[in-house]
Design an enzyme around this catalytic site. Structure first.
Site, PDB file in Angstrom:
ATOM      1  N   HIS A  99       0.806  -1.217   0.000  1.00 28.40           N
ATOM      2  CA  HIS A  99       0.000   0.000   0.000  1.00 28.40           C
ATOM      3  C   HIS A  99       0.843   1.273   0.000  1.00 28.40           C
ATOM      4  O   HIS A  99       0.513   2.210  -0.730  1.00 28.40           O
ATOM      5  CB  HIS A  99      -0.998   0.022   1.151  1.00 28.40           C
ATOM      6  CG  HIS A  99      -2.091   1.021   0.902  1.00 28.40           C
ATOM      7  ND1 HIS A  99      -3.132   0.779   0.048  1.00 28.40           N
ATOM      8  CD2 HIS A  99      -2.276   2.289   1.340  1.00 28.40           C
ATOM      9  CE1 HIS A  99      -3.924   1.838  -0.026  1.00 28.40           C
ATOM     10  NE2 HIS A  99      -3.427   2.771   0.759  1.00 28.40           N
ATOM     11  N   TYR A 139       1.477   5.289  -2.635  1.00 34.43           N
ATOM     12  CA  TYR A 139       1.840   6.677  -2.341  1.00 34.43           C
ATOM     13  C   TYR A 139       3.205   7.026  -2.914  1.00 34.43           C
ATOM     14  O   TYR A 139       3.456   8.195  -3.229  1.00 34.43           O
ATOM     15  CB  TYR A 139       1.751   6.920  -0.830  1.00 34.43           C
ATOM     16  CG  TYR A 139       0.348   6.710  -0.355  1.00 34.43           C
ATOM     17  CD1 TYR A 139      -0.639   7.657  -0.639  1.00 34.43           C
ATOM     18  CD2 TYR A 139      -0.037   5.541   0.280  1.00 34.43           C
ATOM     19  CE1 TYR A 139      -1.952   7.447  -0.275  1.00 34.43           C
ATOM     20  CE2 TYR A 139      -1.346   5.320   0.654  1.00 34.43           C
ATOM     21  CZ  TYR A 139      -2.306   6.276   0.364  1.00 34.43           C
ATOM     22  OH  TYR A 139      -3.607   6.053   0.706  1.00 34.43           O
ATOM     23  N   HIS A 184     -10.270   0.277 -10.178  1.00 37.08           N
ATOM     24  CA  HIS A 184      -9.781   1.315  -9.262  1.00 37.08           C
ATOM     25  C   HIS A 184      -8.302   1.587  -9.495  1.00 37.08           C
ATOM     26  O   HIS A 184      -7.865   2.741  -9.547  1.00 37.08           O
ATOM     27  CB  HIS A 184     -10.012   0.866  -7.820  1.00 37.08           C
ATOM     28  CG  HIS A 184      -9.298   1.702  -6.806  1.00 37.08           C
ATOM     29  ND1 HIS A 184      -9.683   2.983  -6.479  1.00 37.08           N
ATOM     30  CD2 HIS A 184      -8.200   1.445  -6.037  1.00 37.08           C
ATOM     31  CE1 HIS A 184      -8.868   3.478  -5.571  1.00 37.08           C
ATOM     32  NE2 HIS A 184      -7.958   2.565  -5.280  1.00 37.08           N
ATOM     33  N   PHE A 185      -7.540   0.529  -9.666  1.00 44.02           N
ATOM     34  CA  PHE A 185      -6.105   0.614  -9.915  1.00 44.02           C
ATOM     35  C   PHE A 185      -5.825   1.422 -11.185  1.00 44.02           C
ATOM     36  O   PHE A 185      -4.890   2.223 -11.250  1.00 44.02           O
ATOM     37  CB  PHE A 185      -5.584  -0.816 -10.068  1.00 44.02           C
ATOM     38  CG  PHE A 185      -4.133  -0.997  -9.784  1.00 44.02           C
ATOM     39  CD1 PHE A 185      -3.590  -0.601  -8.585  1.00 44.02           C
ATOM     40  CD2 PHE A 185      -3.315  -1.600 -10.723  1.00 44.02           C
ATOM     41  CE1 PHE A 185      -2.237  -0.795  -8.325  1.00 44.02           C
ATOM     42  CE2 PHE A 185      -1.972  -1.795 -10.471  1.00 44.02           C
ATOM     43  CZ  PHE A 185      -1.434  -1.392  -9.269  1.00 44.02           C
ATOM     44  N   HIS A 186      -6.679   1.215 -12.207  1.00 45.32           N
ATOM     45  CA  HIS A 186      -6.477   1.921 -13.465  1.00 45.32           C
ATOM     46  C   HIS A 186      -6.898   3.391 -13.379  1.00 45.32           C
ATOM     47  O   HIS A 186      -6.427   4.210 -14.178  1.00 45.32           O
ATOM     48  CB  HIS A 186      -7.233   1.217 -14.600  1.00 45.32           C
ATOM     49  CG  HIS A 186      -6.519   0.017 -15.132  1.00 45.32           C
ATOM     50  ND1 HIS A 186      -6.500  -1.197 -14.467  1.00 45.32           N
ATOM     51  CD2 HIS A 186      -5.769  -0.160 -16.247  1.00 45.32           C
ATOM     52  CE1 HIS A 186      -5.776  -2.066 -15.159  1.00 45.32           C
ATOM     53  NE2 HIS A 186      -5.326  -1.469 -16.245  1.00 45.32           N
ATOM     54  N   ARG A 244     -11.080 -10.725 -10.602  1.00 37.49           N
ATOM     55  CA  ARG A 244      -9.858 -10.108 -11.115  1.00 37.49           C
ATOM     56  C   ARG A 244      -8.842 -11.205 -11.441  1.00 37.49           C
ATOM     57  O   ARG A 244      -8.994 -12.355 -11.016  1.00 37.49           O
ATOM     58  CB  ARG A 244      -9.279  -9.143 -10.086  1.00 37.49           C
ATOM     59  CG  ARG A 244      -8.816  -9.818  -8.794  1.00 37.49           C
ATOM     60  CD  ARG A 244      -8.397  -8.846  -7.725  1.00 37.49           C
ATOM     61  NE  ARG A 244      -7.281  -8.023  -8.124  1.00 37.49           N
ATOM     62  CZ  ARG A 244      -6.510  -7.311  -7.283  1.00 37.49           C
ATOM     63  NH1 ARG A 244      -6.774  -7.339  -5.985  1.00 37.49           N
ATOM     64  NH2 ARG A 244      -5.521  -6.585  -7.719  1.00 37.49           N
ATOM     65  N   ARG A 245      -7.853 -10.854 -12.213  1.00 32.75           N
ATOM     66  CA  ARG A 245      -6.732 -11.718 -12.571  1.00 32.75           C
ATOM     67  C   ARG A 245      -7.121 -12.881 -13.491  1.00 32.75           C
ATOM     68  O   ARG A 245      -6.267 -13.614 -13.939  1.00 32.75           O
ATOM     69  CB  ARG A 245      -6.041 -12.307 -11.334  1.00 32.75           C
ATOM     70  CG  ARG A 245      -5.564 -11.301 -10.301  1.00 32.75           C
ATOM     71  CD  ARG A 245      -4.749 -11.988  -9.213  1.00 32.75           C
ATOM     72  NE  ARG A 245      -4.263 -11.059  -8.209  1.00 32.75           N
ATOM     73  CZ  ARG A 245      -4.828 -10.874  -7.024  1.00 32.75           C
ATOM     74  NH1 ARG A 245      -5.903 -11.572  -6.703  1.00 32.75           N
ATOM     75  NH2 ARG A 245      -4.329 -10.016  -6.167  1.00 32.75           N
TER      76      ARG A 245
END
Length: 550
Positions: free
Chosen positions: A220, A224, A371-373, A436-437
C-alpha cells in the site's frame, strides 16, 4: 532558493531513467491490450503464450518498472535543480540505475521465459525461478542507493544553509524516499528470508500469511510512492505553469508529513478477508487508512485555492470565472488536470476498498483492477505524461513547440476516453462479480460470462484506444528527444505566495517525524505479527506445477 542549473551530466542521468520508463510503457501497454482481447473469448494468444504470463509482464513492467524509473529520474532532476548534485553523488546515482536495470532485466527474462508467471504480487504458493527473486532484490537495492543519494543531497544542502527552510521540492523528494525505504524493508525481508531459500529448495515450506503480510506492508505505501511525485508536480510545478504561486508552503509540507505517518501502517486493509489476523488490528489499520484521505483533501483544497487566486489575479473575479483563466490549451497543465479530475472517483473507490463492509462486495473482483487503473493508470500516469512534455525538452536541450503541445492534448483526450471505457467496464463488471486476474476461460458457457461479456468488450475497446494513446505518446517522446527545435526550455518551479503564512520550522525536524512514523508502524504491526508467527500454520510445500508454466 533556486539557483542550480541542470548540467549535461545531470540531464543524461535523468534521461536514462526516462528511456527505461517509456520503453516499459510500450511493452506493458501491449501486454495490457492482449489481456483485454483474450477476455472477450474471441482471441487466442499465439505461440503458446500463457495469459498469466502476459498478465505478469503487464503488472510488473508498468506498476513497478515504469513508475520506479520515471519517479527516480524525475526526482534526481528536482534534487539537482533545487539542492545540486556533486560528482560523487552522481556516480552513486548511476550505480543505482545500473543495479536497478540489471535486476529488471533478470526478472523480466524469467517472466518472458514462462518461469515466473506469478503476477506482480507473487503470492505463495505460486513459485518463480530463483533468478526472478534475485532480480527483484537487485531492483530494491538499486532504489535504496538512490534513496541515500537523495538523503545526502539534502543533508549537504542543510549543512551549507544552516537554519534555512529546505527547498519545498527537495523536502518532498526526501519524504517520498523515506516512505519507499521503510516500506521496501518488508518486501525485501520476504524475498530474501522466505522466497529465495524456498525457490532454491533450501527449505520445503513457506509461511504464506507472513509473506502476504510483509508484501502488503510494502504494497500500500507503494501507491503513495507513485502518487507523491504527481503531488510534487501539482504543488510545486503547476502553479508556475498557470502563472500563479504556491498557495501555502506549510500546507504542502504538512500534507507530505501526514502521508509519511499514515501511508505505511495500513497494509491489513488489503487482507480484510484473510484468516489469522485479529479483527481488532484490522480495524486499527482501516482507521489509519481512512486517515490518509486527510492529506489528499488538503491537497485538493490547496490546488483549487492556487487555481482561484491565479485566476482572480488575472481579473477573473466572478464566482467561477477564474476557471476560465486556467491554461487549458497548455498540455503541461491539461494532462495533470485531467489526472486530478480522475482522482475524485478514484479516491471514492479507494474508500470503498478500505471499508470492511463495502470491501466484501468488491473483494477480489475486477472492480479493484478498475480502481487501480483510475489511480495509477490515469491520475498518476497522466501527470507523469504532463511532466514529460516539459522535462524531456529540458533534459535534451530542445523546446516544447506547438506540435508537441498539440500531440500532447490529443494524447490526453485519447487516454481519458480509453480509460473511461476500460475502468468503467471494470468497475461495473466487478459489481456483477467478475473476478480479477482471471482470463474467464474457466467460466466459458456459464451465465456469469454471459452477464460479464458486454463489459469485457468495453474493456477491449478501452484497451485498444489506450494503446493508440501509447503509440501517440511514444511518437511524441521520440520527437521531443530528437526532432523538436533546439533551445532552452523552462524548468517551471513555482514560488510561494507573498501573503502565505510562514512555514513552521518544526516541519524540518526529521527525527521527530521519522520517529512518529516508526512508532505508528510498531504499534500497528508488532503484536499482530508476533501472533501470526506463533499461531499460523507453517505454509505450503513447493509444488513444481506452480513454478511458471512448467
Amino acid at each position: 532558493m533556486i539557483a542550480n542549473q541542470l548540467t549535461k551530466k545531470d540531464s543524461k542521468l535523468s534521461m536514462a531513467h526516462m528511456w527505461v520508463a517509456f520503453i516499459s510503457l510500450l511493452i506493458g501497454g501491449l501486454m495490457g491490450l492482449l489481456q483485454t482481447l483474450v477476455r472477450t473469448g474471441r482471441f487466442t494468444l499465439p505461440f503458446g503464450i500463457d495469459y498469466y504470463q502476459i498478465l505478469t509482464v503487464h503488472g510488473v513492467i508498468l506498476a513497478l518498472v515504469l513508475t520506479t524509473f520515471f519517479i527516480i529520474g524525475f526526482q534526481f532532476s528536482l534534487m539537482s535543480k533545487t539542492v545540486g548534485m556533486s560528482d560523487k553523488e552522481r556516480v552513486w546515482a548511476w550505480i543505482a540505475f545500473w543495479v536497478m536495470l540489471v535486476g529488471t532485466i533478470a526478472a523480466a527474462t524469467m517472466i518472458l521465459l514462462g518461469k515466473a508467471s506469478v503476477l506482480y504480487t507473487f503470492y505463495a504458493p505460486l513459485a518463480a525461478h530463483p533468478i526472478f527473486y534475485f532480480g527483484l532484490t537487485l531492483v530494491i537495492v538499486g532504489t535504496w542507493i538512490a534513496c541515500f543519494v537523495n538523503f545526502h543531497q539534502l543533508y549537504k544542502w542543510k549543512k551549507a544553509n544552516k537554519g534555512e527552510k529546505s527547498p519545498l521540492l527537495a523536502f518532498m523528494v526526501v519524504i517520498n524516499m523515506i516512505i519507499w525505504f521503510i516500506s521496501t524493508i518488508g518486501v525485501a525481508a520476504t524475498v530474501l528470508i522466505q522466497f529465495i531459500p524456498w525457490s532454491l529448495g533450501i527449505v520445503d515450506e513457506i509461511n504464506i500469511l507472513v509473506s502476504r503480510t510483509l508484501f502488503w506492508y510494502f504494497g500500500h505505501p507503494l501507491v503513495y510512492f507513485w502518487l507523491l511525485p504527481a503531488y510534487m508536480a501539482w504543488y510545486g510545478i503547476i502553479p508556475k505553469i498557470i502563472g500563479g504561486k504556491i498557495f501555502s508552503d506549510g500546507l504542502a509540507r504538512l500534507a507530505f508529513i501526514l502521508f509519511l505517518l499514515f501511508s505505511i501502517p495500513v497494509g491489513f486493509h488489503h487482507q480484510l478477508l484473510e484468516p489469522g489476523i485479529d479483527p481488532f488490528w484490522k480495524y486499527i489499520q482501516v482507521v489509519l487508512t481512512f486517515a490518509v484521505a486527510i492529506p489528499s483533501l488538503l491537497t485538493a483544497f490547496s490546488m483549487f485555492a492556487t487555481f482561484e487566486t491565479a485566476g482572480r489575479a488575472k481579473g477573473f473575479n466572478t464566482l467561477f470565472g477564474w476557471f476560465k483563466a486556467l491554461p487549458w490549451k497548455d498540455v503541461r497543465f491539461f494532462a495533470p488536470m485531467v489526472g486530478m479530475i480522475a482522482f475524485i472517483p478514484a479516491g471514492a473507490g479507494g474508500l470503498v476498498n478500505a471499508s470492511n463492509q463495502l470491501n466484501l462486495v468488491v473483494h477480489n473482483t475486477i472492480w479493484v483492477t478498475g480502481h487501480f487503473h483510475l489511480t495509477l493508470a490515469t491520475t498518476v500516469i497522466l501527470t507523469f505524461f504532463g511532466i514529460s512534455y516539459w522535462l524531456v525538452p529540458v533534459l535534451t536541450g530542445r523546446k516544447l513547440d506547438e506540435k508537441t503541445n498539440r500531440l500532447g492534448i490529443i494524447q490526453t483526450i485519447v487516454w481519458a476516453i480509453g480509460m473511461f471505457f476500460m475502468s468503467g467496464s471494470m468497475h461495473i463488471a466487478g459489481l456483477l462479480g467478475a473476478p480479477r486476474r482471471s482470463a474467464f476461460s474457466e467460466y466459458n458457457g456459464s451465465e456469469q460470462v454471459t452477464e460479464w461479456i458486454g463489459y469485457q468488450y468495453g474493456q477491449a475497446i478501452g484497451g485498444s484506444i489506450l494503446f493508440i494513446g501509447i503509440i501517440i505518446m511514444m511518437y511524441t517522446f521520440i520527437y521531443m528527444t530528437f526532432f523538436a527545435p533546439k533551445g532552452v526550455e523552462e524548468f517551471p518551479i513555482a514560488e510561494t505566495a507573498e501573503d502565505a503564512e510562514p512555514t513552521p520550522m518544526i516541519f524540518e525536524n526529521w527525527r521527530l517525524w521519522i520517529g512518529i512514523a516508526v512508532v505508528l508502524i510498531a504499534f500497528a504491526y508488532t503484536i499482530p505479527f508476533i501472533d501470526i508467527i506463533q499461531n499460523s500454520p507453517p505454509g505450503s510445500p513447493t509444488f513444481k506445477g506452480l513454478i511458471g508454466n512448467s
